[in-house]
Design a protein around this motif. Structure first.
Motif, PDB file in Angstrom:
ATOM      1  N   ALA A   1      14.912   0.160  -2.619  1.00 15.33           N
ATOM      2  CA  ALA A   1      14.633  -1.182  -3.148  1.00 15.33           C
ATOM      3  C   ALA A   1      15.739  -1.588  -4.116  1.00 15.33           C
ATOM      4  O   ALA A   1      16.345  -0.725  -4.767  1.00 15.33           O
ATOM      5  CB  ALA A   1      13.291  -1.152  -3.872  1.00 15.33           C
TER       6      ALA A   1
ATOM      7  N   ALA B   1      10.160   2.119  -3.967  1.00 18.78           N
ATOM      8  CA  ALA B   1       9.400   0.908  -3.608  1.00 18.78           C
ATOM      9  C   ALA B   1       7.977   1.060  -4.156  1.00 18.78           C
ATOM     10  O   ALA B   1       7.005   0.928  -3.412  1.00 18.78           O
ATOM     11  CB  ALA B   1       9.414   0.729  -2.100  1.00 18.78           C
TER      12      ALA B   1
ATOM     13  N   ASP C   1      14.830   4.606   3.927  1.00 15.44           N
ATOM     14  CA  ASP C   1      14.467   3.186   3.991  1.00 15.44           C
ATOM     15  C   ASP C   1      14.512   2.754   5.452  1.00 15.44           C
ATOM     16  O   ASP C   1      15.367   3.204   6.215  1.00 15.44           O
ATOM     17  CB  ASP C   1      15.459   2.347   3.167  1.00 15.44           C
ATOM     18  CG  ASP C   1      14.902   0.990   2.817  1.00 15.44           C
ATOM     19  OD1 ASP C   1      14.608   0.751   1.637  1.00 15.44           O
ATOM     20  OD2 ASP C   1      14.745   0.145   3.747  1.00 15.44           O
ATOM     21  N   THR C   2      13.579   1.876   5.818  1.00 12.63           N
ATOM     22  CA  THR C   2      13.514   1.441   7.223  1.00 12.63           C
ATOM     23  C   THR C   2      14.407   0.240   7.524  1.00 12.63           C
ATOM     24  O   THR C   2      14.569  -0.142   8.677  1.00 12.63           O
ATOM     25  CB  THR C   2      12.058   1.039   7.583  1.00 12.63           C
ATOM     26  OG1 THR C   2      11.587   0.144   6.584  1.00 12.63           O
ATOM     27  CG2 THR C   2      11.149   2.246   7.665  1.00 12.63           C
ATOM     28  N   THR C   3      14.980  -0.368   6.475  1.00 17.68           N
ATOM     29  CA  THR C   3      15.776  -1.585   6.689  1.00 17.68           C
ATOM     30  C   THR C   3      17.078  -1.257   7.426  1.00 17.68           C
ATOM     31  O   THR C   3      17.906  -0.502   6.901  1.00 17.68           O
ATOM     32  CB  THR C   3      16.118  -2.247   5.337  1.00 17.68           C
ATOM     33  OG1 THR C   3      14.928  -2.305   4.546  1.00 17.68           O
ATOM     34  CG2 THR C   3      16.701  -3.623   5.522  1.00 17.68           C
TER      35      THR C   3
ATOM     36  N   LYS D   1      15.405  -2.682  -6.874  1.00 20.60           N
ATOM     37  CA  LYS D   1      15.006  -2.211  -8.207  1.00 20.60           C
ATOM     38  C   LYS D   1      15.556  -0.828  -8.533  1.00 20.60           C
ATOM     39  O   LYS D   1      15.799  -0.511  -9.690  1.00 20.60           O
ATOM     40  CB  LYS D   1      13.468  -2.166  -8.287  1.00 20.60           C
ATOM     41  CG  LYS D   1      12.803  -3.506  -8.101  1.00 20.60           C
ATOM     42  CD  LYS D   1      11.316  -3.447  -8.388  1.00 20.60           C
ATOM     43  CE  LYS D   1      10.521  -2.836  -7.283  1.00 20.60           C
ATOM     44  NZ  LYS D   1      10.575  -3.557  -6.012  1.00 20.60           N
TER      45      LYS D   1
ATOM     46  N   GLU E   1       0.686   0.912   0.583  1.00 21.84           N
ATOM     47  CA  GLU E   1       1.138   0.908   1.982  1.00 21.84           C
ATOM     48  C   GLU E   1       1.854   2.228   2.324  1.00 21.84           C
ATOM     49  O   GLU E   1       1.627   2.820   3.377  1.00 21.84           O
ATOM     50  CB  GLU E   1       2.090  -0.294   2.184  1.00 21.84           C
ATOM     51  CG  GLU E   1       2.580  -0.448   3.606  1.00 21.84           C
ATOM     52  CD  GLU E   1       3.462  -1.696   3.812  1.00 21.84           C
ATOM     53  OE1 GLU E   1       3.388  -2.644   2.996  1.00 21.84           O
ATOM     54  OE2 GLU E   1       4.234  -1.717   4.786  1.00 21.84           O
TER      55      GLU E   1
ATOM     56  N   ASN F   1       6.126  -0.754  -5.719  1.00 19.42           N
ATOM     57  CA  ASN F   1       5.277  -1.929  -5.525  1.00 19.42           C
ATOM     58  C   ASN F   1       4.560  -1.908  -4.174  1.00 19.42           C
ATOM     59  O   ASN F   1       3.654  -2.690  -3.941  1.00 19.42           O
ATOM     60  CB  ASN F   1       6.097  -3.216  -5.689  1.00 19.42           C
ATOM     61  CG  ASN F   1       7.434  -3.180  -4.991  1.00 19.42           C
ATOM     62  OD1 ASN F   1       8.166  -2.201  -5.095  1.00 19.42           O
ATOM     63  ND2 ASN F   1       7.760  -4.212  -4.262  1.00 19.42           N
ATOM     64  N   PHE F   2       5.009  -1.009  -3.265  1.00 19.84           N
ATOM     65  CA  PHE F   2       4.319  -0.851  -1.978  1.00 19.84           C
ATOM     66  C   PHE F   2       3.603   0.499  -1.917  1.00 19.84           C
ATOM     67  O   PHE F   2       3.408   1.058  -0.832  1.00 19.84           O
ATOM     68  CB  PHE F   2       5.322  -0.940  -0.816  1.00 19.84           C
ATOM     69  CG  PHE F   2       5.929  -2.306  -0.649  1.00 19.84           C
ATOM     70  CD1 PHE F   2       5.160  -3.380  -0.248  1.00 19.84           C
ATOM     71  CD2 PHE F   2       7.274  -2.524  -0.897  1.00 19.84           C
ATOM     72  CE1 PHE F   2       5.716  -4.643  -0.095  1.00 19.84           C
ATOM     73  CE2 PHE F   2       7.849  -3.778  -0.758  1.00 19.84           C
ATOM     74  CZ  PHE F   2       7.063  -4.840  -0.356  1.00 19.84           C
TER      75      PHE F   2
ATOM     76  N   LYS G   1       0.782   5.282   4.844  1.00 20.89           N
ATOM     77  CA  LYS G   1       1.683   5.633   5.938  1.00 20.89           C
ATOM     78  C   LYS G   1       2.052   7.122   5.908  1.00 20.89           C
ATOM     79  O   LYS G   1       2.228   7.758   6.936  1.00 20.89           O
ATOM     80  CB  LYS G   1       2.958   4.777   5.786  1.00 20.89           C
ATOM     81  CG  LYS G   1       3.787   4.658   7.045  1.00 20.89           C
ATOM     82  CD  LYS G   1       5.146   4.070   6.759  1.00 20.89           C
ATOM     83  CE  LYS G   1       5.139   2.567   6.642  1.00 20.89           C
ATOM     84  NZ  LYS G   1       6.513   2.029   6.453  1.00 20.89           N
TER      85      LYS G   1
ATOM     86  N   HIS H   1       5.209  -7.436  -5.184  1.00 24.29           N
ATOM     87  CA  HIS H   1       6.441  -7.261  -5.973  1.00 24.29           C
ATOM     88  C   HIS H   1       6.155  -6.764  -7.380  1.00 24.29           C
ATOM     89  O   HIS H   1       6.780  -7.198  -8.351  1.00 24.29           O
ATOM     90  CB  HIS H   1       7.279  -8.548  -5.981  1.00 24.29           C
ATOM     91  CG  HIS H   1       7.948  -8.798  -4.661  1.00 24.29           C
ATOM     92  ND1 HIS H   1       8.940  -7.980  -4.169  1.00 24.29           N
ATOM     93  CD2 HIS H   1       7.736  -9.728  -3.714  1.00 24.29           C
ATOM     94  CE1 HIS H   1       9.312  -8.408  -2.974  1.00 24.29           C
ATOM     95  NE2 HIS H   1       8.597  -9.461  -2.663  1.00 24.29           N
TER      96      HIS H   1
ATOM     97  N   TYR I   1      18.131  -7.757   1.878  1.00 24.55           N
ATOM     98  CA  TYR I   1      16.668  -7.711   1.761  1.00 24.55           C
ATOM     99  C   TYR I   1      15.962  -8.505   2.861  1.00 24.55           C
ATOM    100  O   TYR I   1      16.133  -9.721   2.955  1.00 24.55           O
ATOM    101  CB  TYR I   1      16.222  -8.226   0.384  1.00 24.55           C
ATOM    102  CG  TYR I   1      14.718  -8.268   0.292  1.00 24.55           C
ATOM    103  CD1 TYR I   1      13.999  -7.093   0.127  1.00 24.55           C
ATOM    104  CD2 TYR I   1      14.015  -9.458   0.428  1.00 24.55           C
ATOM    105  CE1 TYR I   1      12.610  -7.106   0.094  1.00 24.55           C
ATOM    106  CE2 TYR I   1      12.628  -9.486   0.394  1.00 24.55           C
ATOM    107  CZ  TYR I   1      11.936  -8.309   0.222  1.00 24.55           C
ATOM    108  OH  TYR I   1      10.568  -8.328   0.207  1.00 24.55           O
TER     109      TYR I   1
ATOM    110  N   LYS J   1      20.392  -1.245   5.594  1.00 30.49           N
ATOM    111  CA  LYS J   1      20.593  -0.282   4.491  1.00 30.49           C
ATOM    112  C   LYS J   1      20.866   1.129   5.020  1.00 30.49           C
ATOM    113  O   LYS J   1      21.562   1.910   4.374  1.00 30.49           O
ATOM    114  CB  LYS J   1      19.353  -0.266   3.567  1.00 30.49           C
ATOM    115  CG  LYS J   1      19.123  -1.573   2.824  1.00 30.49           C
ATOM    116  CD  LYS J   1      17.932  -1.498   1.854  1.00 30.49           C
ATOM    117  CE  LYS J   1      17.648  -2.862   1.235  1.00 30.49           C
ATOM    118  NZ  LYS J   1      16.482  -2.866   0.344  1.00 30.49           N
TER     119      LYS J   1
END
Ligand code: TMP
Length: 395
Positions: A307, A364, A329-331, A309, A370, A366-367, A374, A234, A61, A334
């Motif tokens: 996420a 996600a 996911d952008t991470t 979650k 955003e 919770n976002f 996007k 969150h 994370y 991941k």
């Protein structure tokens, strides 16, 4: 006495992403049950997962991945510098430096047991203790700095610590007795109950805090809450401002108001938790049915945001690649991996988020603001998000 009110079945580590399917044979699973303590009112996992299994050099994370979180911490740091002006800031669980980078290198110390992230803040020039928070570490820092600390901060970290009383004791030990402030933010139990967001429950969240429980636990170690802020991040969090009982800040009415609101909302009644468990069961059944019905129409369904979650939801509801084709996911850590337990592939949005996708489960959620902003083009072209918060529906 602790009493179990919810069972979310066999669960893997929420951030235990697999590099490939051969890793599945060694995948760790445990029974995730949730308990309520009628003495402290604390809601916790029945069996804690060993912290070393979750918080190590592979931790996935990244706080900085979201613009929302970057802005959130920048704003908070400005407030701290303006209103408190601490000479020394210590952050417990500094992750990739998303909060601490708003302070000067001389002014801030980081504590981070995930070595991959400790290396980042170290490289940025912040003194970083690559360790778990403990009384031993608090005493070591006191010795090395020849002083107590006047500001201690933790975001989404205190709720990760199984022995929370010991962790609060260590904070109380290191905090300056007159001007010391300990501020921390964590997901709110009340918000979880209101939103039905049972996906807040996963291995890393050893506890989901209410102000009521924190008030008791902090008092036990000589700390008092002097302000409470409700945050939208969150999925609904509380920011708690505390000080030693010898501290200089006046206790704001927000504290009594929060305690009262939790009481009238039933947070001190076991029946509230039993009702929540029934709601979780219905939510899980409805989500599974909705995805199965969409699948029958042949439309492509993916998940937006791998996420932590989502691990709880997909494993509890038995949702795998047959229902969710992949996750975006952008991470970087991941992308290219498989989701814990259900092994759904994760790709970067640029490789999988286009008009061929008709539905995207908001992992996600919770976002949401955003993400909707996007992806407004995809939405305008007919794409639809699915959420389970506060109830299962197509947005
Ligand atoms: P979190 O809810 O645990 O913070 O996780 C949110 C995940 O969603 C995290 O892996 C980053 C990812 N994410 C995206 O991929 N794109 C986005 O636009 C946002 C806001 C998050």
């Amino acid at each position: 006495m602790k009493a179990r009110f919810l069972s979310l079945g066999r669960q893997p580590l929420a951030n235990g992403f697999l590099a490939n399917i051969t890793e599945a044979k060694d995948e760790f699973f445990y029974d995730m049950n949730v308990v309520y303590d009628n003495e402290t009112h604390l809601v916790s996992l029945e069996n804690f997962v060993r912290p070393e299994l979750m918080f190590n050099e592979h931790y996935a994370y990244h706080g900085s991945m979201s613009q929302t979180m970057q802005d959130h911490f920048k704003e908070l740091a400005a407030k701290i510098n303006k209103e408190i002006n601490p000479s020394l800031v210590l952050e417990i669980g500094s992750n990739d430096g998303v909060f601490i980078k708003n302070f000067t290198k001389k002014q801030a110390i980081a504590v981070e047991p995930c070595s991959n992230f400790a290396a980042i803040t170290n490289k940025l020039g912040y003194e970083t203790y690559d360790e778990f928070w403990s009384m031993k570490l608090a005493k070591q820092i006191e010795l090395e700095y020849h002083s107590k600390v006047d500001f201690i901060f933790a975001a989404n970290c205190m709720c990760h610590i199984p022995d929370i009383e010991d962790a609060f004791k260590a904070v109380a030990h290191l905090l300056d007795e007159t001007k010391g402030v300990f501020c921390f933010e964590d997901p709110s139990l009340l918000e979880m109950l209101i939103r039905g967001s049972y996906d807040q429950i996963y291995d890393e969240h050893a506890h989901i805090f209410s102000i009521t429980a924190l008030n008791k636990l902090l008092k036990n170690v000589g700390l008092e809450i002097f302000d409470v802020e409700q945050l939208s991040v969150h999925g609904g969090s509380n920011r708690i401002w505390t000080q030693p009982i010898t501290g200089k800040y006046l206790i704001k009415p927000t504290v009594e108001a929060a305690l009262l609101f939790e009481k009238v909302s039933g947070l001190t009644n076991f029946s509230t938790y039993v009702n929540f468990a029934k709601r979780v069961q219905n939510s899980g059944t409805e989500l599974f049915s909705m995805l199965r019905e969409i699948k029958k129409t042949g439309k492509k369904v993916i998940c937006y945001g791998a996420a932590s979650k989502t691990t709880t939801i997909f494993n509890y509801c038995n949702i795998g690649p047959d229902l969710i084709e992949y996750m975006v996911d952008t991470t970087p850590s991941k992308v290219g991996k498989l989701s814990p337990g259900k092994h759904i592939p994760i790709v970067h949005p640029k490789d999988g988020f286009d008009t061929s996708v008709k539905f995207a489960f908001l992992g996600a959620w919770n976002f949401a603001a955003e993400i909707c902003d996007k992806e407004k083009l995809w939405l305008a072209q007919g794409g639809k998000f699915i959420t389970h918060v506060p109830n299962v529906r197509i947005l």
